[in-house]
Design a protein around this motif. Structure first.
Motif, short mmCIF file in Angstrom:
data_model
loop_
_atom_site.label_atom_id
_atom_site.label_comp_id
_atom_site.label_asym_id
_atom_site.label_seq_id
_atom_site.Cartn_x
_atom_site.Cartn_y
_atom_site.Cartn_z
N MET A 138 0.85 -1.19 0.00
CA MET A 138 0.00 0.00 0.00
C MET A 138 0.88 1.23 0.00
O MET A 138 1.88 1.30 0.69
CB MET A 138 -0.92 -0.01 1.23
CG MET A 138 -1.93 1.15 1.28
SD MET A 138 -3.00 1.07 2.74
CE MET A 138 -3.89 -0.43 2.43
N SER A 139 0.51 2.24 -0.79
CA SER A 139 1.32 3.45 -0.89
C SER A 139 1.25 4.23 0.41
O SER A 139 0.36 4.05 1.25
CB SER A 139 0.82 4.32 -2.05
OG SER A 139 -0.49 4.75 -1.81
N THR A 140 2.20 5.15 0.57
CA THR A 140 2.28 5.93 1.80
C THR A 140 1.05 6.80 2.00
O THR A 140 0.49 6.88 3.10
CB THR A 140 3.55 6.81 1.76
OG1 THR A 140 4.68 5.97 1.57
CG2 THR A 140 3.70 7.56 3.08
N ALA A 158 -6.84 -0.23 -3.50
CA ALA A 158 -5.54 -0.39 -2.85
C ALA A 158 -4.64 -1.30 -3.67
O ALA A 158 -3.44 -1.04 -3.82
CB ALA A 158 -5.73 -0.94 -1.43
N ALA A 159 -5.24 -2.39 -4.21
CA ALA A 159 -4.43 -3.30 -5.04
C ALA A 159 -3.95 -2.61 -6.31
O ALA A 159 -2.81 -2.80 -6.74
CB ALA A 159 -5.26 -4.54 -5.40
N THR A 180 -2.02 6.36 0.79
CA THR A 180 -3.18 5.53 1.10
C THR A 180 -3.10 5.04 2.54
O THR A 180 -4.11 5.03 3.26
CB THR A 180 -3.24 4.34 0.14
OG1 THR A 180 -3.26 4.82 -1.20
CG2 THR A 180 -4.48 3.51 0.40
N GLU A 217 2.29 1.43 -8.14
CA GLU A 217 3.54 1.77 -7.47
C GLU A 217 4.64 0.78 -7.87
O GLU A 217 5.79 1.17 -8.12
CB GLU A 217 3.35 1.77 -5.96
CG GLU A 217 4.57 2.23 -5.18
CD GLU A 217 4.29 2.36 -3.70
OE1 GLU A 217 5.23 2.74 -2.97
OE2 GLU A 217 3.16 2.08 -3.28
N HIS A 218 4.27 -0.51 -7.95
CA HIS A 218 5.24 -1.51 -8.37
C HIS A 218 5.69 -1.25 -9.81
O HIS A 218 6.88 -1.34 -10.13
CB HIS A 218 4.62 -2.90 -8.25
CG HIS A 218 5.52 -4.01 -8.73
ND1 HIS A 218 6.64 -4.43 -8.02
CD2 HIS A 218 5.49 -4.77 -9.87
CE1 HIS A 218 7.24 -5.39 -8.70
NE2 HIS A 218 6.57 -5.62 -9.81
N ASP A 259 -1.13 -0.29 -5.37
CA ASP A 259 0.09 -1.06 -5.14
C ASP A 259 0.71 -1.52 -6.46
O ASP A 259 1.93 -1.48 -6.64
CB ASP A 259 -0.22 -2.27 -4.26
CG ASP A 259 -0.56 -1.87 -2.83
OD1 ASP A 259 -0.19 -0.75 -2.44
OD2 ASP A 259 -1.20 -2.67 -2.12
N GLU A 260 -0.17 -1.95 -7.39
CA GLU A 260 0.34 -2.39 -8.69
C GLU A 260 0.97 -1.25 -9.46
O GLU A 260 2.03 -1.41 -10.08
CB GLU A 260 -0.80 -3.01 -9.50
CG GLU A 260 -0.35 -3.61 -10.82
CD GLU A 260 -1.49 -4.28 -11.58
OE1 GLU A 260 -1.26 -4.72 -12.72
OE2 GLU A 260 -2.60 -4.36 -11.02
#
Length: 421
Positions: free
Chosen positions: A1-3, A180-181, A5, A187-188, A184-185
């Motif tokens: 999870m990003s910062t 959220a997923a 979020t 961000e990845h 995260d994706e």
């Protein structure tokens, strides 16, 4: 999870924590106030007030005790089940005495999932719906068949609303998890893209180094071939002519061979000058220094994406080839350093023609560095600074560096103004 979020989720959880901590006190207090105001209408007796007072005190004691245990039991637990059941029982009896005490019962709608295991959530919400329906129908127990009918209808409506709201809450929770997923994706993916960009930048830098080394090697091979094919051949011819002169008895023949040796010497001198001339930067073959610098800066800006500008002050005039080559090489090295080390967003090159000298200044807004610390760590100026300094000093000039971590870098070269010819 990003910062971001995670921070938003943490703030929401903190607000809900405040509600779970102080909400029951506030709702119980509001129920007491409303019951006091409506005791005459409802018909509360002295005995009812004694019972209500005891239950309110029990509710406060229960809430105080749970406040001390809640931190150690954040999720569903047997203690949470017991707390939920006792609070419901107190709220149910208080609502039986006065319907306005249902304000205390409504808090169970908000913390059932937090306190109860999944298998008990729906039964717990149903019991709360019973209490709320009894309050909405005019109080418990219902009066007559009509009262029971109203109570049943209200109970059905409350249960239906619970089902609808639970469905919406499930969908919203799923959307939040999906978001959220996705974050995260992304961000990845961004990290992978940044890694690829860093690898490309490193590869680009490696290719530049290899190209420079290959250029040096090619230039050495070219010079070696030219020396072998021109100057060395000329010297060989001169030696041969002189050897003939040394053994010739005829003065006319000796003079002829001496003339040939002189002709070969002049030809070899011309070839040597041509080879030296070819060592000058190709950018200066057809352009004067300001134009060559402008093209160099523009090409570097387009290649790196960094905003770069050239400013010329004073009256531009043709300079000695060595002076122009020195200034161009310094700019090229400074731009190379900036692209590899500075991480700048803007860069400025200023060429100033003055009475007896030419000043060249290169400034960027990059990360900067500590020149003294660099010298102590590497034993030299580093980053090609020594090479630029040597170039400037070779033509009786000077070279200075001003930099500070986080505040960019300023390079300044001062060389004599030696005019062309």
């Amino acid at each position: 999870m990003s910062t971001s979020t995670a921070d938003a989720t943490r703030r929401i959880e903190q607000r809900w924590g405040l509600f779970h901590r102080w909400g029951p006190y506030a709702l119980l207090g509001f129920g007491v106030v409303m019951s006091l105001c409506t005791s005459g209408v409802v018909g509360m007796t002295r005995g009812d007030w004694y019972t209500a007072g005891a239950l309110v005190g029990a509710g406060l004691a229960l809430q105080l005790g749970w406040g001390a245990l809640a931190a150690a039991r954040p999720g569903p637990s047997p203690a949470g089940i017991g707390y939920y059941a006792l609070r419901w029982a107190i709220a149910f009896v208080l609502t039986w005495i006065n319907p306005f005490f249902a304000f205390y019962a409504v808090v169970a709608y908000f913390d059932s999932e937090r306190l109860l295991p999944a298998r008990l959530v729906k039964p717990g919400l149903f019991l709360t719906a019973v209490t709320m329906s009894g309050s909405q129908s005019g109080g418990l127990p219902p009066d007559g068949e009509l009262g029971w009918g109203v109570f049943g209808g209200l109970l059905a409506v409350n249960v239906a609303l619970l089902a609808v709201f639970a469905h919406f809450a499930t969908q919203e929770d799923q959307r939040a998890r999906d978001a959220a997923a996705t974050i995260d994706e992304l961000e990845h993916t961004n990290n992978a893209l940044q890694q690829a960009m860093d690898e490309n930048a490193a590869l680009h830098a490696q290719l530049l180094v290899q190209a420079r080394e290959a250029g040096v090697a090619d230039e050495r091979r070219r010079l070696a071939a030219e020396i072998h094919d021109t100057i060395a051949q000329g010297l060989t011819g001169i030696i041969a002519q002189l050897q003939v002169v040394a053994t010739a008895s005829d003065e006319a023949l000796a003079r002829e061979h001496l003339d040939r040796a002189a002709q070969l010497a002049r030809h070899s001198l011309g070839e040597a000058r041509r080879s030296v001339h070819n060592l000058s930067p190709t950018a200066l073959e057809h352009d004067v220094l300001p134009e060559a610098l402008k093209k160099t800066v523009v090409e570097w800006s387009e290649r790196t994406g960094v905003r770069a500008e050239l400013t010329v002050t004073g009256t531009a005039e043709p300079l000695h080839e060595e002076i122009e080559a020195t200034l161009l090489r310094i700019v090229q090295e400074a731009l190379s350093n900036a692209s590899r080390h500075a991480a700048a967003t803007r860069l400025g090159v200023t060429l100033s023609y003055m009475d007896d000298e030419v000043a060249l200044d290169v400034r960027d807004d990059g990360r900067g560095f500590d020149p003294l610390a660099l010298v102590q760590r590497t034993g030299s100026g580093g980053f090609g600074l020594d090479g630029m300094r040597v170039r400037a000093e070779r033509v009786a000039g000077s070279f200075t560096v001003e930099s500070e971590p986080g505040h960019g870098t300023a390079l300044s070269a001062r060389v004599p103004l030696v005019r062309h010819g």
